[in-house]
Design a protein around this motif. Sequence first.
Motif, PDB file in Angstrom:
ATOM      1  N   MET A 179       0.886  -1.112  -0.025  1.00 37.18           N
ATOM      2  CA  MET A 179       0.067   0.061   0.116  1.00 37.18           C
ATOM      3  C   MET A 179       0.829   1.263   0.124  1.00 37.18           C
ATOM      4  O   MET A 179       1.887   1.447   0.959  1.00 37.18           O
ATOM      5  CB  MET A 179      -0.854  -0.010   1.276  1.00 37.18           C
ATOM      6  N   PRO A 180       0.769   2.146  -0.941  1.00 34.30           N
ATOM      7  CA  PRO A 180       1.559   3.468  -1.224  1.00 34.30           C
ATOM      8  C   PRO A 180       1.402   4.149   0.092  1.00 34.30           C
ATOM      9  O   PRO A 180       0.351   4.302   0.854  1.00 34.30           O
ATOM     10  CB  PRO A 180       1.190   4.029  -2.331  1.00 34.30           C
ATOM     11  N   ARG A 181       2.619   4.889   0.585  1.00 35.66           N
ATOM     12  CA  ARG A 181       2.472   5.851   1.765  1.00 35.66           C
ATOM     13  C   ARG A 181       2.981   7.321   1.116  1.00 35.66           C
ATOM     14  O   ARG A 181       4.078   7.336   0.423  1.00 35.66           O
ATOM     15  CB  ARG A 181       3.535   5.103   2.752  1.00 35.66           C
ATOM     16  N   HIS A 182       2.489   8.214   1.695  1.00 36.79           N
ATOM     17  CA  HIS A 182       2.899   9.373   1.312  1.00 36.79           C
ATOM     18  C   HIS A 182       3.392  10.017   2.847  1.00 36.79           C
ATOM     19  O   HIS A 182       2.480  10.073   3.451  1.00 36.79           O
ATOM     20  CB  HIS A 182       1.662  10.238   0.514  1.00 36.79           C
ATOM     21  N   VAL A 183       4.400  11.085   2.436  1.00 38.77           N
ATOM     22  CA  VAL A 183       4.420  11.962   3.816  1.00 38.77           C
ATOM     23  C   VAL A 183       4.731  13.206   3.338  1.00 38.77           C
ATOM     24  O   VAL A 183       5.278  13.513   2.177  1.00 38.77           O
ATOM     25  CB  VAL A 183       5.965  11.646   4.378  1.00 38.77           C
ATOM     26  N   LEU A 184       3.655  14.206   3.761  1.00 43.12           N
ATOM     27  CA  LEU A 184       3.571  15.675   3.618  1.00 43.12           C
ATOM     28  C   LEU A 184       3.768  16.538   4.815  1.00 43.12           C
ATOM     29  O   LEU A 184       3.675  16.054   5.866  1.00 43.12           O
ATOM     30  CB  LEU A 184       2.262  15.785   3.077  1.00 43.12           C
ATOM     31  N   MET A 185       4.423  17.701   4.528  1.00 44.06           N
ATOM     32  CA  MET A 185       4.698  18.438   5.491  1.00 44.06           C
ATOM     33  C   MET A 185       3.972  19.937   5.447  1.00 44.06           C
ATOM     34  O   MET A 185       3.439  20.454   4.195  1.00 44.06           O
ATOM     35  CB  MET A 185       6.238  18.688   5.465  1.00 44.06           C
ATOM     36  N   LEU A 186       3.814  20.735   6.546  1.00 42.49           N
ATOM     37  CA  LEU A 186       3.048  21.826   6.652  1.00 42.49           C
ATOM     38  C   LEU A 186       3.508  22.544   7.914  1.00 42.49           C
ATOM     39  O   LEU A 186       3.784  22.021   8.724  1.00 42.49           O
ATOM     40  CB  LEU A 186       1.664  21.657   6.350  1.00 42.49           C
ATOM     41  N   ASP A 187       3.466  23.871   7.798  1.00 39.37           N
ATOM     42  CA  ASP A 187       3.662  24.613   9.238  1.00 39.37           C
ATOM     43  C   ASP A 187       2.625  25.174   9.593  1.00 39.37           C
ATOM     44  O   ASP A 187       1.649  25.604   8.954  1.00 39.37           O
ATOM     45  CB  ASP A 187       4.755  25.793   8.820  1.00 39.37           C
ATOM     46  N   LEU A 188       2.509  25.164  11.023  1.00 37.68           N
ATOM     47  CA  LEU A 188       1.563  26.172  11.662  1.00 37.68           C
ATOM     48  C   LEU A 188       2.061  27.359  11.943  1.00 37.68           C
ATOM     49  O   LEU A 188       3.250  27.441  12.010  1.00 37.68           O
ATOM     50  CB  LEU A 188       0.931  25.558  13.017  1.00 37.68           C
ATOM     51  N   LYS A 189       1.217  28.340  12.013  1.00 38.13           N
ATOM     52  CA  LYS A 189       1.459  29.597  12.572  1.00 38.13           C
ATOM     53  C   LYS A 189       2.257  29.641  14.092  1.00 38.13           C
ATOM     54  O   LYS A 189       1.737  28.875  14.715  1.00 38.13           O
ATOM     55  CB  LYS A 189       0.313  30.719  12.596  1.00 38.13           C
ATOM     56  N   SER A 190       3.286  30.203  14.248  1.00 39.38           N
ATOM     57  CA  SER A 190       4.011  30.473  15.257  1.00 39.38           C
ATOM     58  C   SER A 190       3.429  30.917  16.547  1.00 39.38           C
ATOM     59  O   SER A 190       3.731  31.808  17.175  1.00 39.38           O
ATOM     60  CB  SER A 190       5.455  30.656  15.353  1.00 39.38           C
ATOM     61  N   ASP A 191       2.274  30.517  17.039  1.00 41.19           N
ATOM     62  CA  ASP A 191       1.367  31.048  17.976  1.00 41.19           C
ATOM     63  C   ASP A 191       0.797  29.874  18.938  1.00 41.19           C
ATOM     64  O   ASP A 191      -0.019  28.980  18.562  1.00 41.19           O
ATOM     65  CB  ASP A 191       0.206  31.959  17.464  1.00 41.19           C
ATOM     66  N   PRO A 192       1.446  29.934  20.283  1.00 41.74           N
ATOM     67  CA  PRO A 192       0.971  28.672  20.983  1.00 41.74           C
ATOM     68  C   PRO A 192      -0.563  28.588  21.061  1.00 41.74           C
ATOM     69  O   PRO A 192      -1.080  27.322  21.223  1.00 41.74           O
ATOM     70  CB  PRO A 192       1.807  29.011  22.563  1.00 41.74           C
ATOM     71  N   ALA A 193      -1.109  29.657  21.108  1.00 40.99           N
ATOM     72  CA  ALA A 193      -2.581  29.447  21.407  1.00 40.99           C
ATOM     73  C   ALA A 193      -3.354  28.902  20.007  1.00 40.99           C
ATOM     74  O   ALA A 193      -4.201  27.977  20.201  1.00 40.99           O
ATOM     75  CB  ALA A 193      -3.367  30.851  21.929  1.00 40.99           C
ATOM     76  N   LEU A 194      -2.936  29.342  18.856  1.00 37.14           N
ATOM     77  CA  LEU A 194      -3.452  28.825  17.827  1.00 37.14           C
ATOM     78  C   LEU A 194      -2.987  27.227  17.620  1.00 37.14           C
ATOM     79  O   LEU A 194      -3.814  26.272  17.075  1.00 37.14           O
ATOM     80  CB  LEU A 194      -2.675  29.470  16.552  1.00 37.14           C
ATOM     81  N   ILE A 195      -1.767  26.885  18.067  1.00 40.42           N
ATOM     82  CA  ILE A 195      -1.362  25.529  17.965  1.00 40.42           C
ATOM     83  C   ILE A 195      -2.142  24.517  18.922  1.00 40.42           C
ATOM     84  O   ILE A 195      -2.501  23.580  18.392  1.00 40.42           O
ATOM     85  CB  ILE A 195       0.222  25.345  18.187  1.00 40.42           C
ATOM     86  N   GLU A 196      -2.555  25.160  19.888  1.00 36.79           N
ATOM     87  CA  GLU A 196      -3.305  24.326  21.106  1.00 36.79           C
ATOM     88  C   GLU A 196      -4.760  24.005  20.373  1.00 36.79           C
ATOM     89  O   GLU A 196      -5.180  23.002  20.389  1.00 36.79           O
ATOM     90  CB  GLU A 196      -3.455  24.893  22.320  1.00 36.79           C
ATOM     91  N   ARG A 197      -5.144  25.248  19.917  1.00 36.39           N
ATOM     92  CA  ARG A 197      -6.374  25.140  19.117  1.00 36.39           C
ATOM     93  C   ARG A 197      -6.464  24.166  17.917  1.00 36.39           C
ATOM     94  O   ARG A 197      -7.338  23.278  17.927  1.00 36.39           O
ATOM     95  CB  ARG A 197      -7.121  26.528  18.845  1.00 36.39           C
ATOM     96  N   TYR A 198      -5.478  24.212  17.118  1.00 38.59           N
ATOM     97  CA  TYR A 198      -5.363  23.213  16.232  1.00 38.59           C
ATOM     98  C   TYR A 198      -5.106  21.679  16.588  1.00 38.59           C
ATOM     99  O   TYR A 198      -6.127  20.895  16.105  1.00 38.59           O
ATOM    100  CB  TYR A 198      -4.131  23.410  15.259  1.00 38.59           C
ATOM    101  N   ARG A 199      -4.589  21.506  17.598  1.00 31.63           N
ATOM    102  CA  ARG A 199      -4.473  20.207  18.332  1.00 31.63           C
ATOM    103  C   ARG A 199      -6.024  19.722  18.522  1.00 31.63           C
ATOM    104  O   ARG A 199      -6.365  18.677  18.574  1.00 31.63           O
ATOM    105  CB  ARG A 199      -3.688  20.259  19.533  1.00 31.63           C
ATOM    106  N   GLN A 200      -6.589  20.636  19.375  1.00 33.73           N
ATOM    107  CA  GLN A 200      -7.906  20.477  19.856  1.00 33.73           C
ATOM    108  C   GLN A 200      -9.025  20.144  18.792  1.00 33.73           C
ATOM    109  O   GLN A 200      -9.560  19.246  18.899  1.00 33.73           O
ATOM    110  CB  GLN A 200      -8.695  21.482  20.418  1.00 33.73           C
ATOM    111  N   TRP A 201      -8.629  20.741  17.523  1.00 35.49           N
ATOM    112  CA  TRP A 201      -9.450  20.340  16.285  1.00 35.49           C
ATOM    113  C   TRP A 201      -9.217  18.960  15.716  1.00 35.49           C
ATOM    114  O   TRP A 201      -9.984  18.500  15.293  1.00 35.49           O
ATOM    115  CB  TRP A 201      -9.404  21.285  15.273  1.00 35.49           C
ATOM    116  N   HIS A 202      -8.064  18.445  16.078  1.00 35.80           N
ATOM    117  CA  HIS A 202      -7.740  17.339  15.490  1.00 35.80           C
ATOM    118  C   HIS A 202      -7.928  16.024  16.696  1.00 35.80           C
ATOM    119  O   HIS A 202      -7.778  14.756  16.359  1.00 35.80           O
ATOM    120  CB  HIS A 202      -6.569  17.333  15.038  1.00 35.80           C
ATOM    121  N   ALA A 203      -8.434  16.301  17.885  1.00 37.73           N
ATOM    122  CA  ALA A 203      -8.666  15.421  18.794  1.00 37.73           C
ATOM    123  C   ALA A 203      -9.698  14.433  18.226  1.00 37.73           C
ATOM    124  O   ALA A 203     -10.421  14.518  17.376  1.00 37.73           O
ATOM    125  CB  ALA A 203      -8.984  15.878  19.895  1.00 37.73           C
TER     126      ALA A 203
END
Length: 122
Positions: A1-25
């Motif tokens: 089964m093929p595997r792909h690895v993709l990269m992306l950055d988040l905005k460097s704001d701890p509050a936004l990063i925490e909200r992003y984490r929460q959206w992916h829970a």
Amino acid sequence: MPRHVLMLDLKSDPALIERYRQWHAPGKVPPAVVRSIRQAGILDMEIHLCGDRLAMIVEVSDDYDPEAKAAADAADPDVQAWETLMNTFQRPLPWARDGEKWVPAEKIFSLGDQTTGEDAEI
């Protein structure tokens, strides 16, 4: 089964990063988004976070078609709403092409490709 690895950055704001984490829970990603991922032939997907950098590992079926997935996503208002929301957290990698979001990573090592090490030269 093929595997792909993709990269992306988040905005460097701890509050936004925490909200992003929460959206992916578990249970927080909208069902329509999860359904569109599975219907496209994506068999497994993980997103890993290190600082403000994301790595997405995607395992797909042999008949997975990224262009078909992109077209289906563009026509799905629920997926578009999710993408609009996620764009508030994400920022493209400095070397991404215009309009490119997740950038493919190059595999440079596989343990399975390695020798026992006895004949390795540096």
